[in-house]
Design an enzyme around this catalytic site. Structure first.
Site: not given
Length: 296
Positions: A37-39, A41, A173
């Site tokens: 998971l991205d920062l 998210a 994204r």
């Protein structure tokens, strides 16, 4: 300590940071996550501890569900709110029906998607985001992904709320960026929350702070539940159990279609993953050991 744990990752820490927390809680470095998971998210992050790290390739296969807000009328270098933002003058903003039509006709099903420049995909043997940070020109390879559901849940320009169910490897994204390009106004991800991986959802998760405070008292989820919808289950018993745990192919009474199976012993003890073929189960990943069956 071993098992499958589900953490509700907050916005901010990386997935690796959450792994580090679990390593401290369990006292083992043998911890891995199933899908970064991205920062920016938040949401469902599955962690495997001990022998259960052998299940990563299967648990990662589960479809993902996300709730996200796209910000229209602007573009981001990182395709999300963390990058430099370029506002775009839009004389004729899109209407909700324009968005829903595009989502239905062009962004559902099997897609060819280019990952964001700032992503963890490898480009010539190095993470793409590292090259991007050095100012290098990045050409990421397109990849095939599947978007099973893409629903507009709210729209008040410039904010667009969506729900997406998609395959492993799909970048929300990239969906926001590409949708913005097709609408002619630009778009990036303003916020993102993963609500489900496979059959495991937020209701199964533990807050990261609670994990740090409670440590080992947090219970893992059952392997049968985690693998439901990913691997068909088969139950075995008797002498078959010991043979399986020793890596020996075993005979099964019930007719089985060929393919991989999650194998369980009595009392729902998860033995591992096997390949079913011609009435036999060939162990592929053995998870349990005989200590599960020795009486105290």
């Amino acid at each position: 300590m071993q098992g499958i744990y589900v953490v509700d990752k907050p916005v901010g820490p990386s997935s690796h940071k959450v792994v580090s927390v679990m390593r401290r809680c369990t006292g083992t470095r043998r911890v891995g996550h199933c899908g970064t998971l991205d920062l920016l998210a938040s949401g469902v992050l599955i962690l495997c501890v001990g022998r259960y790290t052998r299940l990563n390739e299967w648990l990662s296969r589960g479809s993902k569900e996300y709730l996200s807000t796209f910000r229209l009328g602007a573009e981001s270098e990182t395709d999300d709110a963390q990058g430099p933002i370029l506002e775009r003058a839009v004389d004729d903003p899109p209407q909700r029906n324009d968005v829903e039509r595009l989502v239905t006709t062009e962004f559902c099903g099997d897609l060819i998607q280019v990952p964001p420049v700032y992503s963890a995909v490898h480009v010539n043997g190095e993470r793409s985001y590292r090259r991007a940070r050095r100012g290098e020109q990045i050409v990421a390879k397109p990849r095939k992904v599947s978007v099973n559901e893409f629903e507009v849940t709210g729209f008040d320009y410039p904010e667009l709320q969506v729900r997406v169910v998609c395959s492993r490897g799909t970048y929300i994204r990239s969906l926001a960026r590409d949708l913005g390009q097709r609408l002619g106004c630009g778009s990036y991800v303003q916020d993102l929350r993963r609500t489900r991986v496979g059959n495991v959802g937020l209701a199964d998760s533990t807050d990261l702070t609670a994990l740090q405070e409670a440590g080992l008292s947090v219970a893992p989820i059952a392997a049968r539940r985690a693998l439901d919808g990913i691997l068909p289950a088969i139950d075995v018993g008797g002498a078959v159990v010991a043979d399986f745990l020793h890596g020996v192919a075993v005979e099964v009474d019930e007719a089985q279609e060929e393919g991989e199976r999650a194998v369980f012993a009595p009392d729902d003890v998860f033995l591992g993953v096997a390949t079913a073929e011609a009435g036999r189960l060939q162990p592929k990943r053995v998870i349990a050991d005989m200590s599960h069956f020795v009486e105290s």
